[in-house]
Design a protein around this motif. Structure first.
Motif, PDB file in Angstrom:
ATOM      1  N   LEU A 551       0.831  -1.194   0.000  1.00 54.64           N
ATOM      2  CA  LEU A 551       0.000   0.000   0.000  1.00 54.64           C
ATOM      3  C   LEU A 551       0.868   1.246   0.000  1.00 54.64           C
ATOM      4  O   LEU A 551       1.883   1.306   0.690  1.00 54.64           O
ATOM      5  CB  LEU A 551      -0.906   0.031   1.237  1.00 54.64           C
ATOM      6  CG  LEU A 551      -1.835  -1.160   1.453  1.00 54.64           C
ATOM      7  CD1 LEU A 551      -2.678  -0.942   2.710  1.00 54.64           C
ATOM      8  CD2 LEU A 551      -2.736  -1.386   0.261  1.00 54.64           C
ATOM      9  N   SER A 552       0.445   2.250  -0.754  1.00 56.12           N
ATOM     10  CA  SER A 552       1.177   3.521  -0.735  1.00 56.12           C
ATOM     11  C   SER A 552       0.740   4.315   0.480  1.00 56.12           C
ATOM     12  O   SER A 552      -0.255   3.992   1.129  1.00 56.12           O
ATOM     13  CB  SER A 552       0.860   4.307  -2.005  1.00 56.12           C
ATOM     14  OG  SER A 552      -0.495   4.728  -1.944  1.00 56.12           O
ATOM     15  N   ALA A 553       1.459   5.379   0.775  1.00 58.05           N
ATOM     16  CA  ALA A 553       1.119   6.220   1.929  1.00 58.05           C
ATOM     17  C   ALA A 553      -0.302   6.755   1.777  1.00 58.05           C
ATOM     18  O   ALA A 553      -1.087   6.775   2.730  1.00 58.05           O
ATOM     19  CB  ALA A 553       2.106   7.372   2.031  1.00 58.05           C
ATOM     20  N   PHE A 554      -0.623   7.136   0.560  1.00 53.65           N
ATOM     21  CA  PHE A 554      -1.958   7.659   0.302  1.00 53.65           C
ATOM     22  C   PHE A 554      -3.027   6.609   0.608  1.00 53.65           C
ATOM     23  O   PHE A 554      -4.032   6.874   1.261  1.00 53.65           O
ATOM     24  CB  PHE A 554      -2.040   8.101  -1.175  1.00 53.65           C
ATOM     25  CG  PHE A 554      -3.428   8.484  -1.602  1.00 53.65           C
ATOM     26  CD1 PHE A 554      -3.958   9.724  -1.258  1.00 53.65           C
ATOM     27  CD2 PHE A 554      -4.219   7.603  -2.334  1.00 53.65           C
ATOM     28  CE1 PHE A 554      -5.237  10.087  -1.649  1.00 53.65           C
ATOM     29  CE2 PHE A 554      -5.503   7.953  -2.725  1.00 53.65           C
ATOM     30  CZ  PHE A 554      -6.018   9.195  -2.382  1.00 53.65           C
ATOM     31  N   GLU A 555      -2.769   5.390   0.127  1.00 55.31           N
ATOM     32  CA  GLU A 555      -3.725   4.305   0.337  1.00 55.31           C
ATOM     33  C   GLU A 555      -3.903   3.991   1.819  1.00 55.31           C
ATOM     34  O   GLU A 555      -5.010   3.793   2.305  1.00 55.31           O
ATOM     35  CB  GLU A 555      -3.278   3.053  -0.419  1.00 55.31           C
ATOM     36  CG  GLU A 555      -3.410   3.209  -1.922  1.00 55.31           C
ATOM     37  CD  GLU A 555      -2.676   2.137  -2.703  1.00 55.31           C
ATOM     38  OE1 GLU A 555      -3.003   1.964  -3.880  1.00 55.31           O
ATOM     39  OE2 GLU A 555      -1.769   1.467  -2.126  1.00 55.31           O
ATOM     40  N   MET A 556      -2.763   3.979   2.509  1.00 52.46           N
ATOM     41  CA  MET A 556      -2.849   3.691   3.939  1.00 52.46           C
ATOM     42  C   MET A 556      -3.669   4.770   4.628  1.00 52.46           C
ATOM     43  O   MET A 556      -4.520   4.487   5.464  1.00 52.46           O
ATOM     44  CB  MET A 556      -1.448   3.620   4.546  1.00 52.46           C
ATOM     45  CG  MET A 556      -0.688   2.381   4.115  1.00 52.46           C
ATOM     46  SD  MET A 556       0.784   2.149   5.113  1.00 52.46           S
ATOM     47  CE  MET A 556       2.042   2.635   3.988  1.00 52.46           C
ATOM     48  N   ASP A 557      -3.410   5.996   4.239  1.00 51.72           N
ATOM     49  CA  ASP A 557      -4.102   7.109   4.862  1.00 51.72           C
ATOM     50  C   ASP A 557      -5.614   7.038   4.593  1.00 51.72           C
ATOM     51  O   ASP A 557      -6.434   7.239   5.477  1.00 51.72           O
ATOM     52  CB  ASP A 557      -3.517   8.422   4.332  1.00 51.72           C
ATOM     53  CG  ASP A 557      -3.869   9.587   5.242  1.00 51.72           C
ATOM     54  OD1 ASP A 557      -3.840   9.377   6.477  1.00 51.72           O
ATOM     55  OD2 ASP A 557      -4.218  10.658   4.734  1.00 51.72           O
ATOM     56  N   GLU A 558      -5.956   6.726   3.344  1.00 51.73           N
ATOM     57  CA  GLU A 558      -7.379   6.592   2.988  1.00 51.73           C
ATOM     58  C   GLU A 558      -8.047   5.508   3.832  1.00 51.73           C
ATOM     59  O   GLU A 558      -9.143   5.685   4.346  1.00 51.73           O
ATOM     60  CB  GLU A 558      -7.523   6.194   1.498  1.00 51.73           C
ATOM     61  CG  GLU A 558      -7.268   7.307   0.531  1.00 51.73           C
ATOM     62  CD  GLU A 558      -8.342   8.383   0.615  1.00 51.73           C
ATOM     63  OE1 GLU A 558      -9.515   8.068   0.331  1.00 51.73           O
ATOM     64  OE2 GLU A 558      -8.010   9.522   0.998  1.00 51.73           O
ATOM     65  N   LEU A 559      -7.347   4.406   3.945  1.00 50.62           N
ATOM     66  CA  LEU A 559      -7.906   3.289   4.703  1.00 50.62           C
ATOM     67  C   LEU A 559      -8.115   3.690   6.164  1.00 50.62           C
ATOM     68  O   LEU A 559      -9.154   3.426   6.760  1.00 50.62           O
ATOM     69  CB  LEU A 559      -6.969   2.073   4.596  1.00 50.62           C
ATOM     70  CG  LEU A 559      -7.336   0.855   5.452  1.00 50.62           C
ATOM     71  CD1 LEU A 559      -8.761   0.412   5.196  1.00 50.62           C
ATOM     72  CD2 LEU A 559      -6.385  -0.306   5.159  1.00 50.62           C
ATOM     73  N   LEU A 560      -7.117   4.357   6.716  1.00 49.56           N
ATOM     74  CA  LEU A 560      -7.218   4.727   8.131  1.00 49.56           C
ATOM     75  C   LEU A 560      -8.331   5.732   8.357  1.00 49.56           C
ATOM     76  O   LEU A 560      -9.075   5.644   9.325  1.00 49.56           O
ATOM     77  CB  LEU A 560      -5.873   5.295   8.621  1.00 49.56           C
ATOM     78  CG  LEU A 560      -4.768   4.229   8.637  1.00 49.56           C
ATOM     79  CD1 LEU A 560      -3.398   4.875   8.726  1.00 49.56           C
ATOM     80  CD2 LEU A 560      -4.981   3.248   9.784  1.00 49.56           C
ATOM     81  N   LYS A 561      -8.461   6.670   7.416  1.00 49.27           N
ATOM     82  CA  LYS A 561      -9.533   7.654   7.560  1.00 49.27           C
ATOM     83  C   LYS A 561     -10.895   6.957   7.542  1.00 49.27           C
ATOM     84  O   LYS A 561     -11.779   7.273   8.328  1.00 49.27           O
ATOM     85  CB  LYS A 561      -9.430   8.714   6.450  1.00 49.27           C
ATOM     86  CG  LYS A 561      -8.443   9.812   6.823  1.00 49.27           C
ATOM     87  CD  LYS A 561      -8.649  11.039   5.976  1.00 49.27           C
ATOM     88  CE  LYS A 561      -7.646  11.060   4.862  1.00 49.27           C
ATOM     89  NZ  LYS A 561      -7.642  11.967   3.838  1.00 49.27           N
ATOM     90  N   SER A 562     -11.034   6.014   6.619  1.00 51.72           N
ATOM     91  CA  SER A 562     -12.312   5.279   6.564  1.00 51.72           C
ATOM     92  C   SER A 562     -12.526   4.489   7.834  1.00 51.72           C
ATOM     93  O   SER A 562     -13.646   4.386   8.336  1.00 51.72           O
ATOM     94  CB  SER A 562     -12.339   4.299   5.391  1.00 51.72           C
ATOM     95  OG  SER A 562     -11.850   4.880   4.246  1.00 51.72           O
ATOM     96  N   LEU A 563     -11.436   3.919   8.331  1.00 55.39           N
ATOM     97  CA  LEU A 563     -11.558   3.105   9.547  1.00 55.39           C
ATOM     98  C   LEU A 563     -12.043   3.972  10.709  1.00 55.39           C
ATOM     99  O   LEU A 563     -12.893   3.576  11.500  1.00 55.39           O
ATOM    100  CB  LEU A 563     -10.213   2.456   9.876  1.00 55.39           C
ATOM    101  CG  LEU A 563     -10.234   1.444  11.017  1.00 55.39           C
ATOM    102  CD1 LEU A 563     -11.099   0.246  10.660  1.00 55.39           C
ATOM    103  CD2 LEU A 563      -8.827   0.982  11.370  1.00 55.39           C
TER     104      LEU A 563
END
Ligand code: ADP
Ligand code: MG
Length: 595
Positions: A551-563
């Motif tokens: 996962l890229s930093a962006f992807e990780m961030d998106e996932l965490l925000k959704s979480l």
């Protein structure tokens, strides 16, 4: 001429017997109980054709005198009860003095018995209740009762016997229950001359479990004894929540050592595991409830299988909290014993996140579900307080909705590491994404796109199961699954929700059948809800990023925000944790900065 006939005592007895003895397992139960009442320490059973052809029970109990043996098959002949007042203090299983008389009236029965002190014994042979032979014999002390041709004289009843497998399964479950409640007695069981169970005497319940079931059950078994609250003692044990089964076949409840089936008790048992058991999975448990005789009535049913409690809620609550306490204490011990976190591997630096728009998981390109904005709003403004549970109070930290984080990196392409104000937070990327998708699916209830399968999934089933699932076709249709009867004993699944495709359709169909067959007391709406949850869990699992996805930093961030926006974010729909906090305190203690 009048039309009322008085039945001969013999005919009347046949009818009465049917009430107590419906199936072979009822017979086995009466025989084992008599042997236990006779203080046997070893009980051997020989079963033929699921009990339909013959049942034999040999014990090494006290045996009977000649006179008692003759009396024992008379109705209301019992050595266990002399007057009605004795009922309150009775410690034995039997007391009606009906079992042997009933068994004798519906089979060819042979009774051989010898007392420990006697030099010889007696053998009585009956042909459907008429004594045909009486012999003096010499045998080992104890009693040996054989029944042949069950219901041979009542064809109407014989017809109602189920298949060999079904009758055998009922007997085997019963013997398991009996063996669990009496681990101080050895049980040996043969079916069709094959040794099916062989247990020796033991003082230890866990050892008995290992003798009866697989090792994984006994290894995960957590014994407990709850303190007596209001004269109720709950003991036995449960399995750790890592032990999960598709069925409830390893859940046994006993009240004062009698095996009972009680729906309310099972529900209380399930509540004890709430939020640690994934939907559709079941733990095992052997629960003994010890309670004053006056608090419970076991005589509501002639076979004494059902119990009625005077104060059911007290018992249900006691059971639920005993289970929760045991799980909590186990979790606490496991955390204390946990190995300290290993130093981070240098490889982590290599895989430090870089923004890489090409390698993105489709989820991040375009959220699969655009939620109605009012839902997002209400979720964002709402202070989300997770329900207290074993997980978040003891094991898994909650991500507070206000906390800010810095992404440290991705570990083993599986975990996202975050620095937060409370310490190092480890996020399981798959579980976290599952939790997010599952909630989105639930909010969108039903509005899933469906596809026609290019190759329909063909599933073969037993005739009974086929009927069950076909009866649920319209419910499945509402969930986007189209099934058709495809000849013989097969169904074809031709249409599914887009996110599911051919994924684990067989499992799903089998699960649905199991739920329907198990839960006679649930209504259709409950099934519908359960099936939908299962379906969403499967879809979420299928669509979520996997362990191993970079996962890229962006992807990780998106996932965490959704979480963060997800209400039930502590566990994935299967009950696995999504996050794990290594607190500052734990880090400092690990590195001996603080003692
Ligand atoms: P109950 O168990 O209700 O007394 P049963 O018909 O099952 O009635 O048994 C009648 C009597 O026969 C018992 O009370 C007991 O005295 C005697 N009996 C039955 N089975 C055994 C056995 N396996 N060993 C010794 N005595 C037995
Ligand atoms: Mg009896």
């Amino acid at each position: 001429m009048g039309i009322i006939n008085k039945l001969s005592p013999h005919e009347a007895q046949k009818i009465a017997a049917g009430e107590v003895i419906e199936r072979p397992y009822n017979i086995v139960k009466e025989l084992i109980e008599n042997a236990l009442d006779a203080k046997a320490t070893h009980i051997i059973l020989y079963i033929q054709d699921g009990g339909k052809q013959s049942i034999r029970c040999v014990d090494n109990g006290v045996g009977m005198s000649e006179e008692d043996a003759r009396l024992s098959i008379e109705r209301h002949a019992t050595s266990k009860l002399a007057k009605i007042e004795d009922l309150d203090t009775l410690q034995t299983f039997g007391f009606r003095g009906e079992a042997l008389a009933s068994l004798c009236s519906v089979s060819n029965l042979t009774l051989a018995t010898q007392m420990h002190t006697a030099s010889h014994g007696i053998q009585l042979t009956f042909d459907y209740a008429s004594l045909v032979r009486e012999e003096i014999i010499s045998r080992a002390p104890g009693t040996d009762i054989t029944l042949n041709n069950l219901f041979g004289n009542i064809p109407a009843r014989k017809k109602f016997l189920k298949t060999r497998e079904t009758e055998w399964r009922a007997i085997y479950t019963l013997v398991q229950a009996m063996a669990l409640a009496h681990h101080d007695v050895a049980f040996t069981v043969y079916h069709e001359k094959q040794l099916m169970l062989n247990t020796h005497q033991t003082t230890d319940l866990t050892e008995r479990i290992a003798q009866i079931f697989d090792r994984s059950f006994s290894e995960q078994f957590l014994e407990f004894t709850s303190g007596t609250t209001k004269d109720i003692l709950i003991s036995g044990g449960i399995t750790h929540y890592q032990y999960q089964r598709y069925d409830r076949n390893q859940q046994f409840f006993f009240v004062n050592k009698r095996w009972v089936k009680n729906y309310k008790l099972s529900q209380a048992f399930n509540r004890g595991f709430q939020r640690v058991m994934p939907p559709g999975k079941h733990p095992a448990g052997i629960i003994f409830i010890t309670i004053a005789q006056q608090e419970v009535d076991v005589n509501v049913h002639p076979r004494k299988e059902e119990v009625v409690f005077l104060h059911p809620r007290i018992i249900e609550n006691a059971l639920e909290s005993a289970i929760q306490k045991r799980l909590e204490s186990e979790t606490a011990t496991r955390i204390q014993q946990m190995e300290p976190l290993k130093p981070l591997q240098p490889t982590l630096a290599d895989s430090l996140p870089t923004y890489n728009s090409q390698a993105r998981h489709p989820f991040f390109e375009q959220p699969p579900f655009v939620q109605p904005s009012n839902i997002i709003q209400s979720m964002a403004t709402q202070q989300i307080i997770a329900e207290p549970s074993i997980h978040n109070s003891l094991v898994f930290s909650q991500i507070e909705s206000t906390v800010s984080y810095t992404i440290v990196g991705q570990l083993s392409k599986t975990y996202i590491l975050l620095e937060t104000s409370s310490g190092l937070l480890i996020v399981d990327q798959h579980a976290a994404h599952e939790a997010v998708l599952y909630e989105q699916l639930t909010l969108r209830a039903g509005a899933t796109e469906r596809i026609q399968l290019l190759f329909p999934e063909i599933i073969s089933l037993q005739a009974e199961s086929l009927h069950t699932i076909i009866a649920f076709a319209s419910e499945l249709e509402q969930l986007g699954i189209h099934i058709e009867h495809a000849g013989d004993n097969t169904v074809a699944v031709t249409q599914t929700p887009l996110m599911l495709k051919n994924y684990a359709l067989k499992d799903l169909i089998h699960d649905i059948i199991l739920w329907v067959e198990e839960g006679g007391s649930f209504d259709r709406q409950t099934w519908h809800t359960k099936i939908r949850k299962k379906l969403y869990a499967m879809m979420a699992c299928k669509a979520a990023v996997k362990a191993g996805d970079e996962l890229s930093a962006f992807e990780m961030d998106e996932l965490l925000k959704s979480l963060y926006k997800t209400e039930h974010r502590l566990t994935c729909p299967h009950g696995r944790p999504t996050t794990w906090l290594m607190s500052h305190y734990e880090l400092e203690r690990t590195f001996k900065r603080k003692i």
